[in-house]
Design a protein around this motif. Structure first.
Motif, PDB file in Angstrom:
ATOM      1  N   THR A   1      16.568  65.018  49.058  1.00  0.00           N
ATOM      2  CA  THR A   1      16.654  64.430  50.386  1.00  0.00           C
ATOM      3  C   THR A   1      15.559  63.394  50.549  1.00  0.00           C
ATOM      4  OG1 THR A   1      17.525  66.482  51.312  1.00  0.00           O
ATOM      5  CG2 THR A   1      16.574  64.909  52.876  1.00  0.00           C
TER       6      THR A   1
ATOM      7  N   GLU B   1      13.880  61.382  53.475  1.00  0.00           N
ATOM      8  CA  GLU B   1      13.836  61.309  54.932  1.00  0.00           C
ATOM      9  C   GLU B   1      13.886  59.859  55.395  1.00  0.00           C
ATOM     10  OE1 GLU B   1      10.596  63.595  56.545  1.00  0.00           O
ATOM     11  OE2 GLU B   1      11.769  65.428  56.368  1.00  0.00           O
TER      12      GLU B   1
ATOM     13  N   GLU C   1      20.971  73.210  47.604  1.00  0.00           N
ATOM     14  CA  GLU C   1      21.934  72.711  48.587  1.00  0.00           C
ATOM     15  C   GLU C   1      23.271  73.376  48.349  1.00  0.00           C
ATOM     16  OE1 GLU C   1      21.343  70.647  51.056  1.00  0.00           O
ATOM     17  OE2 GLU C   1      19.340  69.996  50.510  1.00  0.00           O
TER      18      GLU C   1
END
Length: 123
Positions: free
Chosen positions: A69, A71, A59
């Motif tokens: 991450t 979701e 990132e």
């Protein structure tokens, strides 16, 4: 930072597991289209049976810094205390893995820059 190939990430996962960390069988490298058609990948897993896709990747893309991450989910997730404890252990593993990947990325940059010999980093 050079891109991370699917093969490189699979090797790093093997190294992580060889260090004695409990690596969930759900952790896997999945293909990701890179710029210029390069063979890239990201590391993904579904946390327990929660159907929450979680993935780790640099990132921003191409960086040595890795992020996690989670979701979005369409439905609420309810767990008892035991399953919540299992989830917390899996989250700890994901956090340690993210740190490991960032360390490996930094080591690769150091080797490519010629500021350190690969043998000094165990590469």
């Amino acid at each position: 930072m050079p891109f991370h190939s699917q093969e490189m990430l699979e090797q790093w996962l093997e190294e992580f597991a060889a260090l004695g960390y409990s690596l969930s069988e759900r952790v896997r490298v999945i293909p990701q289209d890179g710029t210029d058609g390069r063979d890239t990948g990201l590391i993904a897993l579904n946390l327990l049976d929660s159907m929450t896709l979680t993935y780790l990747q640099p990132e921003p893309l191409g960086s040595i810094h890795w992020g996690i991450t989670f979701e979005a989910r369409d439905i609420d997730l309810k767990m008892n205390a035991g399953r919540t404890l299992e989830l917390s252990a899996e989250l700890a593993m994901v956090s340690i893995l993210c740190t490991f990947l960032q360390t490996k990325s930094l080591a690769e940059v150091e080797v490519e820059a010629g500021s350190v010999e690969p043998e000094a980093l165990g590469l």
